[in-house]
Design a protein around this motif. Structure first.
Motif, PDB file in Angstrom:
ATOM      1  N   VAL A  54      -2.736  -0.180  -4.985  1.00  0.00           N
ATOM      2  CA  VAL A  54      -2.935  -0.514  -3.576  1.00  0.00           C
ATOM      3  C   VAL A  54      -4.417  -0.524  -3.246  1.00  0.00           C
ATOM      4  CG1 VAL A  54      -0.723   0.496  -2.928  1.00  0.00           C
ATOM      5  CG2 VAL A  54      -2.793   1.904  -2.798  1.00  0.00           C
ATOM      6  N   THR A  55      -4.762  -1.233  -2.163  1.00  0.00           N
ATOM      7  CA  THR A  55      -6.124  -1.233  -1.654  1.00  0.00           C
ATOM      8  C   THR A  55      -6.108  -1.266  -0.130  1.00  0.00           C
ATOM      9  OG1 THR A  55      -8.289  -2.335  -1.726  1.00  0.00           O
ATOM     10  CG2 THR A  55      -6.367  -3.759  -1.745  1.00  0.00           C
ATOM     11  N   PRO A  56      -6.894  -0.390   0.524  1.00  0.00           N
ATOM     12  CA  PRO A  56      -7.623   0.723  -0.078  1.00  0.00           C
ATOM     13  C   PRO A  56      -6.650   1.770  -0.591  1.00  0.00           C
ATOM     14  CG  PRO A  56      -7.639   0.931   2.309  1.00  0.00           C
ATOM     15  CD  PRO A  56      -7.009  -0.394   2.017  1.00  0.00           C
ATOM     16  N   ASP A  66      -3.836   0.854   7.089  1.00  0.00           N
ATOM     17  CA  ASP A  66      -3.028  -0.252   6.584  1.00  0.00           C
ATOM     18  C   ASP A  66      -3.518  -0.563   5.168  1.00  0.00           C
ATOM     19  OD1 ASP A  66      -2.049  -2.798   5.854  1.00  0.00           O
ATOM     20  OD2 ASP A  66      -1.958  -3.457   7.932  1.00  0.00           O
ATOM     21  N   PHE A  67      -2.671  -0.335   4.154  1.00  0.00           N
ATOM     22  CA  PHE A  67      -3.082  -0.662   2.794  1.00  0.00           C
ATOM     23  C   PHE A  67      -2.156  -1.707   2.193  1.00  0.00           C
ATOM     24  CE2 PHE A  67      -0.464   3.200   2.297  1.00  0.00           C
ATOM     25  CZ  PHE A  67       0.440   2.824   1.303  1.00  0.00           C
ATOM     26  N   THR A  68      -2.717  -2.537   1.322  1.00  0.00           N
ATOM     27  CA  THR A  68      -2.029  -3.691   0.741  1.00  0.00           C
ATOM     28  C   THR A  68      -1.573  -3.381  -0.676  1.00  0.00           C
ATOM     29  OG1 THR A  68      -3.465  -5.154   2.030  1.00  0.00           O
ATOM     30  CG2 THR A  68      -2.233  -6.145   0.213  1.00  0.00           C
ATOM     31  N   ILE A  81      10.179  -0.464   3.828  1.00  0.00           N
ATOM     32  CA  ILE A  81      10.162   0.929   4.257  1.00  0.00           C
ATOM     33  C   ILE A  81       9.294   1.688   3.260  1.00  0.00           C
ATOM     34  CG2 ILE A  81      11.505   2.999   4.757  1.00  0.00           C
ATOM     35  CD1 ILE A  81      12.026   0.735   6.675  1.00  0.00           C
ATOM     36  N   CYS A  82       8.265   2.362   3.756  1.00  0.00           N
ATOM     37  CA  CYS A  82       7.353   3.126   2.905  1.00  0.00           C
ATOM     38  C   CYS A  82       7.648   4.611   3.113  1.00  0.00           C
ATOM     39  CB  CYS A  82       5.909   2.814   3.251  1.00  0.00           C
ATOM     40  SG  CYS A  82       5.512   1.042   3.217  1.00  0.00           S
ATOM     41  N   ARG A  83       7.959   5.308   2.039  1.00  0.00           N
ATOM     42  CA  ARG A  83       8.355   6.714   2.117  1.00  0.00           C
ATOM     43  C   ARG A  83       7.335   7.576   1.378  1.00  0.00           C
ATOM     44  NH1 ARG A  83      14.010   8.167  -0.531  1.00  0.00           N
ATOM     45  NH2 ARG A  83      12.774   7.662  -2.391  1.00  0.00           N
ATOM     46  N   PHE A  84       6.738   8.526   2.099  1.00  0.00           N
ATOM     47  CA  PHE A  84       5.697   9.388   1.544  1.00  0.00           C
ATOM     48  C   PHE A  84       6.253  10.793   1.315  1.00  0.00           C
ATOM     49  CE2 PHE A  84       3.688   5.946   3.681  1.00  0.00           C
ATOM     50  CZ  PHE A  84       2.508   5.676   3.000  1.00  0.00           C
ATOM     51  N   GLY A 100       2.797  -7.153   0.424  1.00  0.00           N
ATOM     52  CA  GLY A 100       3.383  -6.030   1.131  1.00  0.00           C
ATOM     53  C   GLY A 100       2.313  -5.097   1.675  1.00  0.00           C
ATOM     54  N   HIS A 101       2.584  -4.521   2.853  1.00  0.00           N
ATOM     55  CA  HIS A 101       1.666  -3.583   3.494  1.00  0.00           C
ATOM     56  C   HIS A 101       2.411  -2.314   3.898  1.00  0.00           C
ATOM     57  CE1 HIS A 101      -1.757  -6.464   4.312  1.00  0.00           C
ATOM     58  NE2 HIS A 101      -0.769  -7.300   3.999  1.00  0.00           N
TER      59      HIS A 101
END
Length: 752
Positions: A54-56, A66-68, A81-84, A100-101
């Motif tokens: 990913v970046t950043p 917001d990372f790509t 859906i992003c799960r941390f 994707g972001h």
């Protein structure tokens, strides 16, 4: 199943490794070859998942970045859906190019956070890692780097200060909406009445106007957390000093009810030189390299913090020094060294006080300094609970050093040269779980040929189950590359990173410092196309170490212990014996911590013996003034970029005529190095011919140069003479101050 086996076999092939990587990056079922396909980047250790880039790759722990996702194309209709941390979910999106972001969430911890991505809300088969960074550590350009045409500025605050609190980041109110992006914004706080006046710590967020007020985990730019002095009560307006004193007294009452953490903090190093080289990490708020803007420690020029929080109470230690290099104490100055109830960088498990990065430190240590010291003249309350620790019990770590072609100085001071080619244990402490490994390769001369000698080119290390850190030379001269778990680690956004069980600091590409929870540290420096490594160990490692840097027990006679336990006597440590000794400490592929991410490394080190038996180094000094290898000795002791300094070591240099040869040997007085210097016609020696490493870790004398015998040499000599005078004055001042302290201590003992 057959196809899977075929690809696994191909991964073992030197020829088809890249081909295997290409197949695996396209077909999920082929990721099983990751275990052996060493150049693969897109597959995880769990072959059922893709590893994402990913970046950043990092942002503030407040969230909103917001990372790509790179190298993956998503269906534009997918809802990501992003799960941390396997529990915190944020809504992602797919842009018009199919990229994707994810939006990073609020995290009450720093370090590498695992995340997963799902396109259906059920299956999470893509995973990556996100670096959550302390709010005060990101580069300022990163915090203002997002472009926005209009948006909201909102106030976010932490939980009111009390003796028992749960970290909370709460929205108060919007400061402005639909603001033009002209780079400036001013406002008047809404109210000075409760409940706003109860909040003491906060931050400002800039987000999109289209977002509802106070929406969590949305794209945003944050300020640092800071004292919330906007909603000052009427009491402050009437009598600000009394208002601040009342706050100070409440803090004093709280401190008396909390556990005593002072006996758990370590003592400070005695001098600035020791602190910068051996103790901890530079305090971003008082850094001599950045102009010594020391708001909370006036009179100091540099402060360092203990790398690790204390084990039970997660407390920190801060040590500050003045322009003479002496430690500043709170008994002498308001700017003295102070311990912290809450370590500024927090401590696992992070989420409960006093372990929350930044916030715990502010609530327990910084706000009280505002109330007692900055906003009123009542610092005696503060220093009652935050007294400086001196350096009475401080013990400098012992250093084992590898440098040059390569030379080794063991932890107990023995020195020898080992010119083997391969990968070896520099230091192994099995009971402590610490392994430091070194890779050596042949020295390339200026004419392109390879010398019959080797140099240190990479160092890899791990303590227990920590991340694996590797530091290696790059093709760019004097630049070091850092790898975390065999992937390149960037320091473009911050100079330090707090990883799993290890802390890494690199302010410039030539220097890297690695610290572990046990107090062990590894310093790597690149100079002149070569690498020097110092392994620094606290006294707790006594009788725990083996490897090329020897057994650490204050007895140099038993330093060299072979891998089968045999002690090599010093009178039998000839070059051939040392070669056999070093070969015995070669690692294996199973124990290796190194990355083999190029065909050269695969051929020379992974598919070859860890100690190259076909390489026979030169056991005698070959006279070749053009060979930079034999200039190593003079650069080490007398060049402008000194790589190490072991107290008591003496370097002696004799000036020789053009007909005389290089001679490198051991100084019988200190075990240091000595040699002759070839001077060409028209050149003279400027500087000190003899230099000794002092107790404070600095070299005596003047930097030695070969200069032309003209006016330039005279000018340089004048400059060096002035520098010596300054050093002498500083040394006198330090001596006077030290004698004064000893006299005061003797008088105090007499009174008692």
């Amino acid at each position: 199943m057959w196809a899977e086996v075929v690809f696994m076999l191909l991964c073992f092939s030197k020829i088809h490794a890249q081909s295997c990587a290409g197949q695996c990056s396209q077909k999920l079922e082929m990721c099983s070859c990751h275990a052996t396909c060493l150049s693969l980047q897109n597959c995880c250790k769990d072959y059922r998942q893709f590893c994402l880039e990913v970046t950043p790759y990092s942002g503030t722990m407040f969230g909103g970045t917001d990372f790509t996702v790179l190298h993956v194309t998503f269906d534009k209709s997918s809802k990501l859906i992003c799960r941390f941390n396997a529990e915190i979910e944020t809504e992602g999106y797919v842009d018009r190019d199919g990229r994707g972001h994810c939006i990073s969430p609020l995290l009450y911890e720093t370090g590498w956070i695992p995340f997963d991505i799902s396109t259906d809300g059920v299956t999470y088969n893509r995973q990556g890692t996100w670096l959550s960074v302390h709010s005060g550590k990101l580069d300022p350009d990163l915090k203002i780097g997002l472009k926005w045409s209009s948006g909201d500025t909102e106030r976010q605050v932490g939980e009111p200060y009390s003796d028992s609190w749960t970290p909370e980041w709460k929205f108060l109110y919007t400061l402005g909406r639909d603001l033009p992006n002209n780079g400036q914004f001013s406002f008047i706080p809404k109210s000075t009445e409760k409940p706003f006046s109860d909040w003491e710590l906060g931050s400002v967020r800039v987000s999109r106007t289209s977002d509802p007020d106070g929406k969590r985990d949305t794209e945003a730019v944050w300020s640092e957390d800071h004292a919330l002095a906007w909603h000052l009560e009427e009491g402050f307006r009437q009598d600000s000093t009394s208002w601040a004193l009342e706050k100070c007294l409440k803090w004093d009452e709280l401190e008396r009810a909390l556990p005593n953490f002072l006996n758990e903090t370590i003592d400070c190093p005695c001098t600035l030189a020791q602190a910068r080289g051996r103790h901890g990490q530079t305090d971003y708020g008082c850094d001599i390299e950045k102009g010594s803007v020391c708001t909370y420690h006036p009179g100091s020029v540099h402060c360092v913090r203990a790398i690790q929080a204390s084990p039970k109470y997660a407390a920190g230690q801060q040590c500050c020094y003045d322009s003479t290099g002496a430690q500043v104490l709170t008994s002498d100055s308001i700017g003295g060294s102070t311990p912290d109830r809450g370590h500024d960088w927090g401590s696992p498990p992070y989420r409960k006080p006093p372990r929350v990065p930044g916030m715990s430190h502010w609530l327990y240590d910084v706000l009280s300094f505002y109330y007692c010291c900055l906003w009123s003249d009542n610092c005696h309350y503060y220093f009652t609970h935050r007294p400086s620790s001196d350096c009475r019990t401080y013990q400098a770590p012992k250093a084992g050093i590898a440098f040059g072609d390569p030379h080794f100085i063991t932890f107990d001071g023995s020195s020898y040269t080992f010119n083997g080619k391969g990968e070896y244990y520099l230091m192994l402490a099995t009971e402590k779980g610490l392994s430091v490994q070194g890779r050596t390769e042949r020295v390339k001369l200026n004419n392109g040929s390879l010398a019959k000698a080797t140099r240190l080119s990479a160092v890899a290390m791990r303590e227990k189950d920590s991340d694996v850190i590797e530091v290696r030379l790059t093709d760019q001269e004097d630049h070091l590359e850092v790898l975390r778990n065999q992937e390149v680690l960037s320091f473009s956004q911050q100079s330090w990173v707090d990883l799993k069980g290890v802390f890494v600091f690199s302010s410039v590409p030539q220097n890297v410092t690695v610290m572990f929870p046990t107090g062990a540290g590894v310093e790597v420096r690149a100079r002149g196309g070569a690498m020097a490594t110092s392994v620094l160990l606290p006294r707790e490692f006594t009788n725990q170490t083996l490897g090329l840097l020897g057994r650490m027990n204050d007895d140099p006679d038993d330093d060299l212990v072979s891998s089968d336990g045999e002690v090599i006597p010093s009178d039998q440590s000839g070059a051939e014996t040392i070669l056999q000794f070093g070969a015995g400490w070669a690692i294996t592929n199973e124990t290796s911590l190194f990355a083999y991410d190029s065909q050269r490394l695969l051929n020379e080190y992974y598919f070859a013996p860890k100690h190259d038996p076909d390489f026979v180094p030169s056991f005698t000094v070959h006279v070749d003034p053009e060979d930079p290898l034999y200039g190593e000795m003079s650069k080490m002791c007398f060049g402008p970029g000194l790589w190490f300094c072991k107290p008591g070591t003496r370097c002696v240099l004799w000036v020789a005529g053009p007909a005389q040869e290089w001679a490198e040997g051991r100084d019988e007085v200190s075990g240091g190095v000595k040699g002759h210097l070839l001077l060409q016609q028209g050149y003279v020696l400027s500087g000190s011919g003899e230099r000794t490493c002092l107790e404070d870790g600095e070299w005596s004398g003047r930097t030695t140069h070969c200069v032309t015998n003209d006016i330039v040499g005279i000018v340089l000599g004048s400059v060096f003479a002035s520098t010596t005078l300054i050093i002498a004055v500083v040394a006198i001042v330090l001596t006077i101050r030290k004698q004064k302290r000893r006299t005061e201590e003797m008088e105090l003992k007499g009174d008692l």
